[in-house]
Design a protein around this motif. Sequence first.
Motif, PDB file in Angstrom:
ATOM      1  N   GLY A 106       2.691  -0.477   1.548  1.00 30.51           N
ATOM      2  CA  GLY A 106       1.824  -1.555   2.027  1.00 30.51           C
ATOM      3  C   GLY A 106       1.264  -2.414   0.911  1.00 30.51           C
ATOM      4  O   GLY A 106       0.231  -3.061   1.069  1.00 30.51           O
ATOM      5  N   ILE A 107       1.944  -2.436  -0.233  1.00 31.83           N
ATOM      6  CA  ILE A 107       1.525  -3.284  -1.358  1.00 31.83           C
ATOM      7  C   ILE A 107       2.078  -4.689  -1.118  1.00 31.83           C
ATOM      8  O   ILE A 107       3.248  -4.850  -0.759  1.00 31.83           O
ATOM      9  CB  ILE A 107       2.043  -2.710  -2.690  1.00 31.83           C
ATOM     10  N   SER A 108       1.226  -5.707  -1.297  1.00 32.59           N
ATOM     11  CA  SER A 108       1.645  -7.079  -1.000  1.00 32.59           C
ATOM     12  C   SER A 108       1.148  -8.038  -2.075  1.00 32.59           C
ATOM     13  O   SER A 108       0.432  -7.653  -3.000  1.00 32.59           O
ATOM     14  CB  SER A 108       1.092  -7.500   0.361  1.00 32.59           C
ATOM     15  N   MET A 109       1.494  -9.311  -1.916  1.00 34.42           N
ATOM     16  CA  MET A 109       1.037 -10.332  -2.856  1.00 34.42           C
ATOM     17  C   MET A 109      -0.495 -10.434  -2.871  1.00 34.42           C
ATOM     18  O   MET A 109      -1.062 -10.904  -3.846  1.00 34.42           O
ATOM     19  CB  MET A 109       1.655 -11.691  -2.509  1.00 34.42           C
TER      20      MET A 109
ATOM     21  N   GLU B 218       4.307  10.871  -1.109  1.00 37.29           N
ATOM     22  CA  GLU B 218       3.376  11.994  -1.123  1.00 37.29           C
ATOM     23  C   GLU B 218       2.519  11.992   0.138  1.00 37.29           C
ATOM     24  O   GLU B 218       2.663  12.844   0.990  1.00 37.29           O
ATOM     25  CB  GLU B 218       2.506  11.917  -2.391  1.00 37.29           C
ATOM     26  N   GLU B 219       1.666  11.000   0.315  1.00 39.06           N
ATOM     27  CA  GLU B 219       0.793  10.950   1.490  1.00 39.06           C
ATOM     28  C   GLU B 219       1.164   9.755   2.362  1.00 39.06           C
ATOM     29  O   GLU B 219       1.584   8.721   1.857  1.00 39.06           O
ATOM     30  CB  GLU B 219      -0.673  10.819   1.029  1.00 39.06           C
ATOM     31  N   GLY B 220       1.013   9.913   3.676  1.00 41.17           N
ATOM     32  CA  GLY B 220       1.278   8.798   4.590  1.00 41.17           C
ATOM     33  C   GLY B 220       2.749   8.555   4.847  1.00 41.17           C
ATOM     34  O   GLY B 220       3.169   7.415   5.064  1.00 41.17           O
ATOM     35  N   ILE B 221       3.542   9.606   4.857  1.00 35.70           N
ATOM     36  CA  ILE B 221       4.995   9.441   5.026  1.00 35.70           C
ATOM     37  C   ILE B 221       5.344   8.852   6.398  1.00 35.70           C
ATOM     38  O   ILE B 221       6.230   7.999   6.509  1.00 35.70           O
ATOM     39  CB  ILE B 221       5.731  10.774   4.748  1.00 35.70           C
ATOM     40  N   ASN B 222       4.628   9.241   7.453  1.00 37.17           N
ATOM     41  CA  ASN B 222       4.880   8.652   8.775  1.00 37.17           C
ATOM     42  C   ASN B 222       4.624   7.147   8.767  1.00 37.17           C
ATOM     43  O   ASN B 222       5.365   6.368   9.386  1.00 37.17           O
ATOM     44  CB  ASN B 222       4.008   9.322   9.848  1.00 37.17           C
TER      45      ASN B 222
ATOM     46  N   GLN C 191      -4.215   0.550   8.148  1.00 35.98           N
ATOM     47  CA  GLN C 191      -3.352   1.513   8.844  1.00 35.98           C
ATOM     48  C   GLN C 191      -3.511   2.931   8.304  1.00 35.98           C
ATOM     49  O   GLN C 191      -3.117   3.887   8.954  1.00 35.98           O
ATOM     50  CB  GLN C 191      -1.889   1.095   8.703  1.00 35.98           C
ATOM     51  N   GLY C 192      -4.060   3.052   7.107  1.00 32.91           N
ATOM     52  CA  GLY C 192      -4.230   4.366   6.493  1.00 32.91           C
ATOM     53  C   GLY C 192      -3.865   4.348   5.018  1.00 32.91           C
ATOM     54  O   GLY C 192      -3.652   3.286   4.430  1.00 32.91           O
ATOM     55  N   ILE C 193      -3.786   5.546   4.446  1.00 33.05           N
ATOM     56  CA  ILE C 193      -3.458   5.685   3.021  1.00 33.05           C
ATOM     57  C   ILE C 193      -1.988   6.084   2.881  1.00 33.05           C
ATOM     58  O   ILE C 193      -1.502   6.937   3.615  1.00 33.05           O
ATOM     59  CB  ILE C 193      -4.347   6.744   2.353  1.00 33.05           C
TER      60      ILE C 193
END
Length: 195
Positions: free
Chosen positions: A136-139, A106-110, A32-34
């Motif tokens: 977007g951090i996951s197991m 910081e980046e990717g607020i949307n 999806q992006g950074i």
Amino acid sequence: MTEILPESFFHQPTLELAKALLGCKLVKRTNQGIASGYIVETEAYKGPEDRAAHSYQNRRTKRTEVMFGNPGYVYTYQMHTHCLVNVVSNEVDKPEAILIRAVEPEEGINLMYERRGQMPAKNLTNGPGKLTKALGISMEDYGRAFFEPPIYIAKGYTPESISIGPRIGIENTGEAKDYPWRFWVTDNPYVSRKR
């Protein structure tokens, strides 16, 4: 250009590393992006002698296995419905870790709003479960290195002032609940709890 911190950065005592991480940038790349944020709150867990640590008394399980390896790796675990992210610290067979409790977006607020819904900006990432969902951090990140994409820690800024206090949510751990091993950027609005 984002400067990823080298593996050598993570080779410092756990309490020192917990403070050194403040102001650094936590970055996650997904399809999806950074999305990234400056780390503004951490908690240190000092392994075998720390009753609040998952590796207390050298408990070695499938969940804690990564903590027994080299520093600078990702230790994620599920707590209720949330994924929490930690930085493995100390040396091999000295299972210690640092929980990242809050970041300043910081980046990717949307992208963070897409993942978390509409809310006041300060509530997007002001807790350990909130920040992982927002970034977007996951197991699936378990066991990855923090010094190479898709999840990494990069150079940020040096905080003017760091506050220190007891950790949060570990009431049933005897004297360990009072250890002053929580560190945060003083007066930062994204810290999960002020005291």
